[in-house]
Design a protein around this motif. Structure first.
Motif, PDB file in Angstrom:
ATOM      1  N   SER A 127      41.724  33.861  46.399  1.00 19.91           N
ATOM      2  CA  SER A 127      41.169  32.964  47.419  1.00 19.91           C
ATOM      3  C   SER A 127      41.839  33.142  48.785  1.00 19.91           C
ATOM      4  N   ASP A 128      43.029  33.740  48.817  1.00 12.93           N
ATOM      5  CA  ASP A 128      43.693  33.980  50.099  1.00 12.93           C
ATOM      6  C   ASP A 128      42.945  34.999  50.951  1.00 12.93           C
ATOM      7  N   LEU A 129      42.009  35.719  50.330  1.00 16.86           N
ATOM      8  CA  LEU A 129      41.345  36.828  51.015  1.00 16.86           C
ATOM      9  C   LEU A 129      39.859  36.590  51.263  1.00 16.86           C
ATOM     10  N   TYR A 130      39.337  35.487  50.794  1.00 16.45           N
ATOM     11  CA  TYR A 130      37.885  35.273  50.814  1.00 16.45           C
ATOM     12  C   TYR A 130      37.562  33.912  51.402  1.00 16.45           C
ATOM     13  N   ASP A 131      36.699  33.900  52.408  1.00 18.54           N
ATOM     14  CA  ASP A 131      36.362  32.655  53.116  1.00 18.54           C
ATOM     15  C   ASP A 131      35.086  31.984  52.609  1.00 18.54           C
ATOM     16  N   GLY A 132      34.379  32.641  51.721  1.00 14.99           N
ATOM     17  CA  GLY A 132      33.092  32.115  51.283  1.00 14.99           C
ATOM     18  C   GLY A 132      33.216  30.986  50.274  1.00 14.99           C
TER      19      GLY A 132
ATOM     20  N   GLY B 281      26.143  35.091  43.192  1.00 17.96           N
ATOM     21  CA  GLY B 281      25.789  33.677  43.056  1.00 17.96           C
ATOM     22  C   GLY B 281      26.949  32.777  42.688  1.00 17.96           C
ATOM     23  N   LEU B 282      27.885  33.290  41.882  1.00 21.71           N
ATOM     24  CA  LEU B 282      29.022  32.485  41.436  1.00 21.71           C
ATOM     25  C   LEU B 282      30.301  33.272  41.673  1.00 21.71           C
ATOM     26  N   VAL B 283      31.152  32.735  42.553  1.00 25.14           N
ATOM     27  CA  VAL B 283      32.433  33.375  42.851  1.00 25.14           C
ATOM     28  C   VAL B 283      33.555  32.442  42.407  1.00 25.14           C
ATOM     29  N   TYR B 284      34.375  32.932  41.498  1.00 24.44           N
ATOM     30  CA  TYR B 284      35.567  32.195  41.109  1.00 24.44           C
ATOM     31  C   TYR B 284      36.687  32.546  42.088  1.00 24.44           C
ATOM     32  N   LYS B 285      37.171  31.534  42.802  1.00 23.18           N
ATOM     33  CA  LYS B 285      38.236  31.727  43.781  1.00 23.18           C
ATOM     34  C   LYS B 285      39.566  31.345  43.136  1.00 23.18           C
ATOM     35  N   LEU B 286      40.385  32.355  42.907  1.00 25.67           N
ATOM     36  CA  LEU B 286      41.650  32.122  42.222  1.00 25.67           C
ATOM     37  C   LEU B 286      42.708  31.682  43.224  1.00 25.67           C
ATOM     38  N   ASN B 287      43.069  30.394  43.143  1.00 27.07           N
ATOM     39  CA  ASN B 287      44.112  29.841  44.001  1.00 27.07           C
ATOM     40  C   ASN B 287      45.446  29.900  43.257  1.00 27.07           C
ATOM     41  N   GLY B 288      46.534  29.947  44.015  1.00 26.66           N
ATOM     42  CA  GLY B 288      47.821  29.882  43.343  1.00 26.66           C
ATOM     43  C   GLY B 288      48.904  30.690  44.016  1.00 26.66           C
ATOM     44  N   THR B 289      50.073  30.580  43.456  1.00 29.43           N
ATOM     45  CA  THR B 289      51.289  31.133  44.048  1.00 29.43           C
ATOM     46  C   THR B 289      51.425  32.637  43.842  1.00 29.43           C
TER      47      THR B 289
ATOM     48  N   GLU C  85      47.212  46.844  41.218  1.00 29.02           N
ATOM     49  CA  GLU C  85      46.799  45.448  41.097  1.00 29.02           C
ATOM     50  C   GLU C  85      45.414  45.244  41.717  1.00 29.02           C
ATOM     51  N   LEU C  86      44.775  44.122  41.366  1.00 29.84           N
ATOM     52  CA  LEU C  86      43.427  43.822  41.849  1.00 29.84           C
ATOM     53  C   LEU C  86      43.422  42.606  42.768  1.00 29.84           C
ATOM     54  N   ASP C  87      42.551  42.662  43.755  1.00 33.07           N
ATOM     55  CA  ASP C  87      42.284  41.516  44.620  1.00 33.07           C
ATOM     56  C   ASP C  87      40.940  40.876  44.301  1.00 33.07           C
ATOM     57  N   GLY C  88      40.084  41.612  43.586  1.00 33.56           N
ATOM     58  CA  GLY C  88      38.765  41.076  43.282  1.00 33.56           C
ATOM     59  C   GLY C  88      38.065  41.858  42.190  1.00 33.56           C
ATOM     60  N   VAL C  89      37.099  41.212  41.561  1.00 37.30           N
ATOM     61  CA  VAL C  89      36.241  41.830  40.534  1.00 37.30           C
ATOM     62  C   VAL C  89      34.829  41.325  40.763  1.00 37.30           C
ATOM     63  N   ILE C  90      33.864  42.219  40.663  1.00 36.56           N
ATOM     64  CA  ILE C  90      32.459  41.822  40.773  1.00 36.56           C
ATOM     65  C   ILE C  90      31.707  42.342  39.549  1.00 36.56           C
ATOM     66  N   LEU C  91      30.909  41.460  38.959  1.00 35.93           N
ATOM     67  CA  LEU C  91      29.990  41.830  37.874  1.00 35.93           C
ATOM     68  C   LEU C  91      28.592  41.801  38.493  1.00 35.93           C
TER      69      LEU C  91
END
Length: 357
Positions: free
Chosen positions: A88-93, A30-38, A72-78
């Motif tokens: 966010s570079d990997l997720y289009d949703g 329901g809630l996805v935090y998309k981490l943008n950045g360098t 390293e991690l690209d994502g975490v799901i609870l």
């Protein structure tokens, strides 16, 4: 008590380029935090610390590892909270954007633009070279498959699929639900070699079926038929793609029924360890007896050749990691760790607030 952790990959450098399954993994969240950045390292640090904090609170956690650097991690799901975090570079949703560059002095990076651009260009070129090496390996592997395809009794292979579906689903009526199918990678090509998290993913299952066979003996087709039957009945399915050829399947997990069935041949060869584990040998059941012996020389040469290209691809991935580490050193020098910690505290508070709601 700490929460249960699942480890897997959702993106991989394959014979068909960089292949992503992230959108599938985050369906229903329901809630996805998309981490943008360098800096990917800053994003990974934020995800690691939030995952650790959630696990300490007893929450189940899914860790999506980065194939180009599995530490390293690209994502975490609870999953219990239906909350996720992802690069966010990997997720289009859809999701809530979080700017991680608030922790980085981007003005400092301006003075190193040429060096940064040069490293990024080299990294992309190396990744392309790895993909090309894997693609050549897959082409050679197709020749290996052809040997066994020509010696297959497809009627027997189809009958095996029917028998297994009867064994797994016989007597079970439709659930009336629409199946949720999540796609992940069985393993990945990494700078450390081919890696997987199969022991972790299957340790809580009552029954594990180990498929033995050869290239081209229909292991992926068998898995797709089992998944199709589970979908028809309305059971949720985890589909694990091959990290070499992402259009091929290596494992199906039906957690509601407590079982998995997976390709247990090289380069991810496993053998039964529990009394409930069972081997399904397609070579024995559906391939002409003596095929290995009759085509031994050709099989040996094709195996040697395709594996040489796979190893070369791994060596190239090692070089990409070296270059990425150099790039991250530049970003690290411009990063204010206290601001990273502030971002982590903010997100942790939001997650806690969501739990209270």
């Amino acid at each position: 008590m700490k929460g249960k952790v699942l480890h897997y990959f959702a993106g991989d450098h394959t014979a068909k380029g960089f292949y992503t399954l992230y959108d599938s993994c985050f369906q229903g969240i329901g809630l996805v935090y998309k981490l943008n950045g360098t800096s990917p390292a800053v994003k990974s640090k934020i995800m690691k610390q939030l995952a650790d904090a959630s696990q300490e609170k007893g929450m189940a956690v899914e860790l999506i590892h980065r194939s180009s650097d599995p530490e390293e991690l690209d994502g975490v799901i609870l999953p219990e909270m239906k909350i996720g975090l992802v690069d966010s570079d990997l997720y289009d949703g859809a999701g809530k954007d979080i700017d991680t560059d608030t922790a980085i002095d981007t003005d400092q990076l301006v003075n190193q633009e040429d060096e940064i651009f040069g490293l990024k260009e080299k990294i992309e070129n190396e990744f392309s070279a790895a993909h090309a090496s894997f693609a050549t390996g897959l082409h050679i592997h197709d020749g290996l498959e052809e040997i066994y395809i020509n010696q297959m009794d497809f009627a027997k292979a189809n009958q095996l699929a029917v028998e297994l579906n009867d064994q797994f689903f016989g007597g079970i009526t439709e659930t009336g639900r629409k199946a949720v199918i999540k796609h992940r990678f069985f393993g990945a090509s990494t700078p450390q070699g081919v890696m997987d998290y199969i022991e972790n993913l299957t340790e809580d299952l009552d029954k594990r079926y180990f498929i033995k066979g050869r290239a081209g003996t229909g292991k992926s087709t068998l898995l797709k038929k089992i998944a199709a039957q589970a979908e028809e009945l309305g059971f949720d399915i985890e589909m694990y793609h091959c990290g070499f050829d992402p259009e091929s399947m290596d494992m199906v997990v039906i957690r509601e029924l407590g079982f998995c069935i997976f390709d247990s041949t090289d380069p991810h060869e496993y053998f039964p360890e529990k009394d409930s584990d069972e081997i399904i040998d397609i070579y024995e059941k559906a391939v002409t007896s003596g095929t290995d012996e009759n085509y031994a020389t050709a099989i040996m040469e094709l195996n040697r050749s395709y594996k040489s290209y796979m190893k070369n691809g791994i060596v190239i991935l090692q070089e990409t990691k070296r270059l990425r580490d150099q790039l991250e050193q530049i970003y690290a020098a411009a990063t204010d760790e206290s601001k990273v910690e502030a971002l982590i505290e903010l997100l942790n508070a939001e997650i806690d607030s969501s739990q209270e709601d």
